[in-house]
Design an enzyme around this catalytic site. Structure first.
Site, mmCIF file in Angstrom:
data_model
loop_
_atom_site.group_PDB
_atom_site.id
_atom_site.type_symbol
_atom_site.label_atom_id
_atom_site.label_comp_id
_atom_site.label_asym_id
_atom_site.label_seq_id
_atom_site.Cartn_x
_atom_site.Cartn_y
_atom_site.Cartn_z
ATOM 1 N N ASN A 92 0.603 -1.204 0.077
ATOM 2 C CA ASN A 92 -0.116 0.030 0.083
ATOM 3 C C ASN A 92 0.919 1.330 0.087
ATOM 4 O OD1 ASN A 92 -2.610 1.800 0.631
ATOM 5 N ND2 ASN A 92 -1.103 2.233 2.490
ATOM 6 N N TYR A 157 2.764 9.557 -11.471
ATOM 7 C CA TYR A 157 1.837 8.666 -10.534
ATOM 8 C C TYR A 157 0.917 7.951 -11.267
ATOM 9 C CZ TYR A 157 -1.487 7.910 -6.845
ATOM 10 O OH TYR A 157 -2.535 7.352 -5.990
ATOM 11 N N LYS A 161 0.862 3.642 -11.360
ATOM 12 C CA LYS A 161 -0.277 2.744 -10.881
ATOM 13 C C LYS A 161 -0.538 1.710 -12.124
ATOM 14 C CE LYS A 161 -0.517 4.266 -6.948
ATOM 15 N NZ LYS A 161 -0.375 3.514 -5.669
#
Ligand code: NAD
Length: 249
Positions: A92, A157, A161
């Site tokens: 996470n 970013y 992902k």
């Protein structure tokens, strides 16, 4: 109902925000948890908070460098020594940035990839080595809604992902034969420090694009992790589960 009774989990980025909510949710559901953070002081603070909010919980704190395979392997060994096994890993920990592409510092791009992608590879590999011997487990990753559409600035970013989704889908196929399930949760805008740093002028128009009319709470996201970590999801693998109020990007 304790959906994770007797299970052992590691949660990276567990000191605050989504990770802290996942740690609490797992503890409430009967798991023993190793909470990881980047520094001893933030880990100690999170453990103190948990001692107040959930006294007597079966939780320990660790702060390995998530990009260092030897440190991560040591941390996994420590968890197995303490709790006897490892059933669940939640990758996470993550960072974001919103720099415009023409001003984007390549060092910052590398920093995002190092934590959001390389650390997921390193931690998943260390956990899978233990889970393969044990006969199975669940590895879960925190993706993001930007992994579906990209975003208008801060390309590192969303790129990181997209890579998390790639690891999730590919490793689901590679590790299925060991009974290791690999899934990701893709949160929409969620009320954590990462979002508190955004100006109100940015949040308001964001809410206007969310059919459920609000941003997510960390507990909304933790509930999805609970489902995917539990035996209720025993035939779910390679899934990227959006938890974003049907946000329209
Ligand atoms: P946060 O900033 O509140 O917490 C980040 C966590 O990552 C902390 O526990 C911190 O200790 C850990 N961390 C940061 N740098 C680290 C490092 N170098 N090494 C080890 N640990 C480190 O963030 P959050 O909003 O709770 O985000 C958690 C995850 O959720 C991230 O992967 C993020 O990309 C993702 N996410 C967040 C949102 C959102 O709106 N908050 C939306 C989609 C996805």
């Amino acid at each position: 109902m304790e959906l994770l009774k007797g299970k052992v989990a590691i949660v990276t980025g567990g000191t605050r925000g989504i990770g802290y909510a996942v740690v609490k949710k797992f503890l409430e559901n009967g798991a023993s948890v190793a909470l990881c953070g980047s520094r001893k002081d933030t880990v100690d603070k999170a453990l103190e908070k948990l001692a107040q909010e959930m006294p007597g919980s079966s939780v320990i704190g660790l702060w390995p460098d998530l990009q260092n395979p030897a440190e991560v392997a040591d941390a996994v060994d420590q968890v197995v020594r303490e709790f006897g096994k490892l059933d669940i890993l939640v990758n996470n920990a993550g960072i974001s940035a919103r720099e415009k592409f023409l001003d984007y510092n390549p060092e910052d791009f590398k920093k995002i990839m190092d934590l959001n992608v390389n650390a997921v590879f390193v931690c998943a590999q260390a956990a899978a080595k233990v889970m393969e011997k044990q006969g199975g487990g669940a590895i879960l990753n925190t993706s993001s809604m930007v992994s579906i559409y990209g975003q208008q600035s801060g390309v590192g970013y969303p790129a990181s992902k997209f890579a998390v989704n790639g690891l999730t889908k590919s490793l689901a196929r590679e590790l299925g034969k060991y009974n290791i399930r690999m899934n990701a949760v893709a949160p929409g805008v969620t009320r954590t420090d990462m979002v508190a740093a955004l100006p109100e002028a940015m949040i308001k128009p964001l809410i206007a694009t969310i059919p459920l009319g609000r941003i997510g709470e960390p507990e909304d996201i933790a509930n999805a992790f609970l489902f995917l970590a539990s035996d209720l999801a025993s035939y779910v693998t390679g899934e990227i589960l959006s938890v974003d109020g049907a946000a329209m990007n």
